[in-house]
Design an enzyme around this catalytic site. Structure first.
Site, PDB file in Angstrom:
ATOM      1  N   GLU A 151      43.664  59.603  86.264  1.00 40.42           N
ATOM      2  CA  GLU A 151      42.347  60.154  86.634  1.00 40.42           C
ATOM      3  C   GLU A 151      41.698  59.354  87.764  1.00 40.42           C
ATOM      4  OE1 GLU A 151      39.890  60.714  83.171  1.00 40.42           O
ATOM      5  OE2 GLU A 151      40.932  62.564  82.678  1.00 40.42           O
ATOM      6  N   GLU A 306      45.943  66.516  79.367  1.00 40.98           N
ATOM      7  CA  GLU A 306      45.077  66.022  78.295  1.00 40.98           C
ATOM      8  C   GLU A 306      44.102  67.105  77.869  1.00 40.98           C
ATOM      9  OE1 GLU A 306      42.727  62.561  79.109  1.00 40.98           O
ATOM     10  OE2 GLU A 306      44.345  61.525  80.117  1.00 40.98           O
TER      11      GLU A 306
HETATM   12  C1  GAL Z   1      40.276  60.972  79.941  1.00 42.44           C
HETATM   13  C2  GAL Z   1      41.168  59.758  80.111  1.00 42.44           C
HETATM   14  C3  GAL Z   1      41.763  59.293  78.806  1.00 42.44           C
HETATM   15  C4  GAL Z   1      40.715  59.287  77.733  1.00 42.44           C
HETATM   16  C5  GAL Z   1      40.116  60.652  77.601  1.00 42.44           C
HETATM   17  C6  GAL Z   1      39.073  60.767  76.517  1.00 42.44           C
HETATM   18  O1  GAL Z   1      39.289  60.976  80.917  1.00 42.44           O
HETATM   19  O2  GAL Z   1      42.213  60.027  81.010  1.00 42.44           O
HETATM   20  O3  GAL Z   1      42.317  58.014  78.995  1.00 42.44           O
HETATM   21  O4  GAL Z   1      39.744  58.333  78.044  1.00 42.44           O
HETATM   22  O5  GAL Z   1      39.497  60.990  78.811  1.00 42.44           O
HETATM   23  O6  GAL Z   1      38.508  62.051  76.473  1.00 42.44           O
END
Ligand code: GAL
Length: 672
Positions: A151, A306
C-alpha cells in the site's frame, strides 16, 4: 478465451504473518488453510525487522521453514519484499530517512511506513533487502507472485523534508528544462513568487495563506511519481533475477497515487478493499472500486488482495459483516473481473495495533461463523475453478466514465469557486449508472473510446487540448458524450480557458459558460447549521421536476437544445442540461449536481437511445455479466425473486423464477 488467459484456479487466502506466532502454530495454520481451501498467502509484508534484525545481518531460517511448510501443504506464496516498514535500528542510525509533514513535524518509527519515499538512504537499504530476499527465494517452488512493499503512500504519501525538496527540484527541471518555463507555468508573476533558479524552490510547506496552485499540483504529480519510482526500483531488482509476476497492492480510489501510471508497471493489478458494512451504499461503492481495478488492468483479471472477513479496527465504529455479506462482496469482485479473493488477514492477531481487526481464523477459533463462511467460500471457489465458469473471462462494458487524477488533485485545491469533492461527484454519476443496470469501465479521455456507446465525463476540471480533441472526436464519430459541470475549466498548467471555458468542447456541446453561480449558504449559516441549499430543476429529460445541489452556473446555449432548466431563484430559466447533435453522435452537458432520481432518469434515457444493453433490474440486486455467465447478488437482508436464464452453478437450483436469499448469490452460465 485463450488458454493463456485462463488461470488454473481462483486464488484464495490472505496475509499471513507467521512472525507473530510460534512455529507450532505454523503447522496448525497450514492444516487449517488446507481445510479452508486456501491456495495462496502473502508472506513477509512486515518482516523487515525479523529478516534483518541488525544492519546487514540477515536471518532467513524461519522464513525458509515457513515457505517449505506452505509448499508441502500445496499453498503458493505471494512473497513480499518487506520494505513497507523499516526497522527501528535503521531510523536510529539514519534519522534523515524519517518523513516530515508540511508543518515540519518529523514522524518517528514505532508504527509503520516511517520513511521518506525520496530518501536515498531508505532506497539504498530497501534495495539491499530486496536483493537478499530475491537471491534467497527466486527459485523457491512455492513462489507464485512478488508483492512489492505494501500500500504505497497509505500513511505517508507526501514528504516535505530536505531530501524531498532536492528530488522535487530535479523532477521540476526534468519537466520544465528552464526556470522561465516553470515561472510561466506556475504564474509566478502573481504575489511576487518569481524564482531565479531551481535551487530556490521548496515543497509546498506550511505557508501564511494560499499556496501557488501549480506548485501544489506539480507536488502531487511528483509525489505519486516518487512512490512509483520506489516501486520501480524494487521491481527492477526482482526482474533481473526472477520471471515470476510482480504486483503491489492498490487501495481503490486512492487520491495520492495516479494509478493510471502505476497500472502500466504491474504484471497483475491487485487491490485492497474495505467498504463499511454499515453503509447501505457500500455495495455500490464496492462495485465502482472493482470496475476501476478491471479498467486499470485494461480488462485483464485482477486480484482482490485484501478485504476483511469481518469488522475492521480503524473506523470510529467498526461494524461486523452481516451473515453472507463477506461472500456476497467476494462474488461481486469475481463478477467484476477478479480471479482471486484474499483477506487481511489469516489468523487474527493477539497483540499489536490490529488485534481487533477480524481474521479468517478468529480469536474464538474455528467453531465460529467467520471460519465457517471462510470454509464455505473456499470450497465453492475450488468447485467453480473445476468447471467452465467466470474464471479468466472478460467483463463486457459499453459505458465508460472518465477518471483523471490531475482533475482530482486540482479541483480540491483551496481558493476554488466552491469546495468540490471529486470522488463524491464521480460516485454520483456511477450510482445512477449502477441503478440503471450498466456495467462501467473507467477510462482516460485519450483511450480508445469508440468501444463505448456512452462516455460520461465528471468534472474533468483540468484538460489539455489533446484530451478535449479526443472527447470531441468521439462524439463527432457517433458516440454519446455526457459532460458534467466544472470540466475543461483549466489547462494542464492550471491556466484558465478563457472565453467561456470548455476549450474545443464549446463547439461540440454548443454552449459557453458565462459565470459560475454555485448555491452557497451564507457563512453565518454554518454557525446555526441548516440544510444545504438546494436548487429546483425542470425538464422532460429528467421526467418532470427534480432537485440539484452543489453547483450551478450561467450557461449560454448557442447551438444546443435546452433539455432541463433551473426552476426558480436567480437562475430561473437558465439551462441545467443541454444536448447537441455532433457529427453522427451527440453531446450532453449537465451544469449542476442532479439528485439521484433525476440523474437516473436522465442517464437511463440516454443509455436507452444509445442502445446500451442492460441486465434484469431488481431493487437491491446487482446483476453483472462476466464471459458467458450472469452473476446475481442480493445485497439486501430479505429474500428476493429474480428470473435468471439458467441453472445456478453454485447450488444447482433450476432456471427462472428463483429466490435469492438475503445476501445470496447465483451464477448462471451458457449466455450467448
Ligand atoms: C491495509 C493494510 C494491512 C492492514 C489492513 C487493515 O491497509 O495493507 O496491512 O493494516 O489495512 O484493514
Amino acid at each position: 478465451m485463450s488458454d493463456a488467459a485462463r488461470a488454473k484456479a481462483f486464488g484464495y487466502g490472505g496475509d499471513y504473518n507467521p512472525e507473530q506466532w510460534a512455529p507450532e502454530i505454523w503447522r496448525e495454520d497450514v492444516e487449517l488453510m488446507k481445510r479452508a481451501g486456501v491456495n495462496l498467502v502473502s508472506v513477509g509484508i512486515f518482516s523487515w525487522a525479523r529478516i534483518e534484525p541488525r544492519d546487514g545481518e540477515f536471518d532467513f531460517a524461519w522464513l525458509d521453514d515457513v515457505l517449505d511448510l506452505l509448499h508441502q501443504g500445496g499453498i503458493r506464496v505471494d512473497l513480499a519484499t518487506a520494505t513497507a516498514s523499516p526497522p527501528p535500528w535503521l531510523a536510529l542510525k539514519h534519522p534523515e530517512l524519517l518523513p516530515v509533514t508540511a508543518d515540519g513535524v518529523t514522524l518517528s518509527s514505532g508504527s509503520r511506513q516511517a520513511y521518506c519515499p525520496s530518501s536515498p538512504v531508505y532506497r539504498h537499504y530497501a534495495a539491499r533487502l530486496v536483493r537478499a530476499i530475491v537471491d534467497r527465494y527466486a527459485e523457491h517452488p512455492a513462489l507464485a507472485l512478488w508483492h512489492v512493499n505494501n500500500e504505497y503512500g497509505c500513511h505517508v504519501s507526501r514528504c516535505y523534508c530536505d531530501a524531498s525538496a532536492t528530488a522535487f527540484r530535479s523532477w521540476l527541471e526534468q519537466r520544465y528544462s528552464t526556470i522561465e518555463a516553470l515561472n510561466d507555468a506556475w504564474g509566478t508573476a502573481f504575489w511576487s513568487q518569481h524564482y531565479a533558479a531551481f535551487d530556490e524552490i521548496l515543497p509546498p510547506r506550511a505557508a501564511p495563506t494560499f499556496k501557488n496552485p501549480t506548485q501544489l499540483l506539480d507536488f502531487d504529480r511528483f509525489s505519486s511519481d516518487e512512490l512509483l519510482a520506489c516501486f520501480r526500483a524494487e521491481k527492477e531488482i526482482i526482474r533481473s533475477r526472477s520471471t515470476v509476476p510482480i504486483t503491489t497492492n492498490f487501495m481503490g480510489f486512492f487520491k495520492p497515487a495516479d494509478y493510471w501510471a502505476w497500472a502500466r508497471e504491474v504484471d497483475i493489478v491487485s487491490d485492497d478493499s474495505y467498504p463499511d458494512p454499515a453503509d447501505p451504499l457500500s455495495p455500490v461503492y464496492g462495485a465502482m472500486q472493482r470496475d476501476l481495478m478491471r479498467s486499470l488492468g485494461g480488462g485483464k483479471p485482477w486480484l482482490l488482495m485484501e478485504q476483511s472477513p469481518g469488522a475492521v479496527n480503524w473506523r470510529e465504529r467498526n461494524a461486523a459483516k452481516r451473515p453472507g455479506q463477506m461472500r456476497a462482496w467476494s462474488y461481486q469482485s469475481i463478477a467484476r473481473g477478479a480471479d482471486g479473493i484474499m483477506f487481511f488477514q489469516w489468523r487474527q492477531a493477539v497483540a499489536g495495533a490490529e488485534k481487533f481487526h477480524a481474521g479468517m481464523v478468529p480469536h474464538s477459533g474455528t467453531d465460529t461463523r467467520i471460519f465457517r463462511e471462510v470454509e464455505q467460500l473456499g470450497s465453492e471457489l475450488a468447485a467453480l475453478s473445476e468447471r467452465e465458469g467466470p474464471l479468466g473471462a472478460a467483463v463486457p462494458a459499453s459505458v465508460a466514465v472518465v477518471l483523471d487524477w490531475d482533475s482530482w488533485w486540482a479541483i480540491e485545491q483551496e481558493a476554488s469557486p466552491t469546495a468540490i469533492d471529486y470522488l463524491a461527484g464521480v460516485f454520483a454519476w456511477y450510482r445512477a449508472l449502477f441503478a440503471a443496470g450498466a456495467t462501467v469501465d473507467f477510462v482516460r479521455p485519450t483511450d480508445d473510446l469508440a468501444r463505448y456507446a456512452v462516455v460520461v465525463v465528471p468534472s474533468l476540471f483540468v484538460a489539455d487540448d489533446a484530451q478535449l480533441a479526443a472527447l470531441a472526436g468521439y462524439a463527432a464519430d457517433g458516440g454519446t458524450l455526457v459532460v458534467g459541470y466544472q470540466s475543461a475549466i483549466l489547462d494542464k498548467d492550471l491556466h484558465v480557458r478563457t472565453g467561456g471555458y470548455l476549450g474545443a468542447l464549446q463547439q461540440t456541446l454548443g454552449i459557453r459558460i458565462e459565470e459560475f453561480a454555485p448555491p452557497a449558504a451564507p457563512d453565518l449559516a454554518a454557525l446555526g447549521g441548516g440544510e444545504p441549499p438546494r436548487l429546483r430543476v425542470r425538464g422532460d429529460a429528467i421526467g418532470g421536476t427534480g432537485s440539484a445541489s452543489l453547483w450551478a452556473e450561467y450557461v449560454r446555449a448557442d447551438s444546443a437544445e435546452v433539455r432541463v432548466v433551473f426552476d426558480g431563484g436567480v437562475l430561473h430559466g437558465f439551462p441545467a442540461v443541454t444536448r447537441r447533435r455532433s457529427g453522427s453522435g451527440e453531446a450532453w452537458y449537465v451544469a449542476t449536481l442532479l439528485d439521484d432520481d433525476a440523474l437516473l432518469v436522465l442517464l437511463d434515457g440516454i443509455m436507452t437511445s444509445a442502445g446500451v444493453e442492460r441486465g434484469p433490474r431488481v431493487p437491491g440486486v446487482e446483476v453483472v455479466r462476466r464471459g458467458r455467465h450472469l452473476i446475481a447478488i442480493n445485497h439486501t437482508d430479505e429474500p428476493v425473486e429474480i428470473d435468471l436464464p439458467g441453472a445456478d452453478l453454485l447450488t444447482g437450483a433450476g432456471a427462472s423464477g428463483r429466490t435469492l436469499e438475503a445476501q445470496g448469490v447465483a451464477i448462471v452460465g451458457g449466455l450467448p
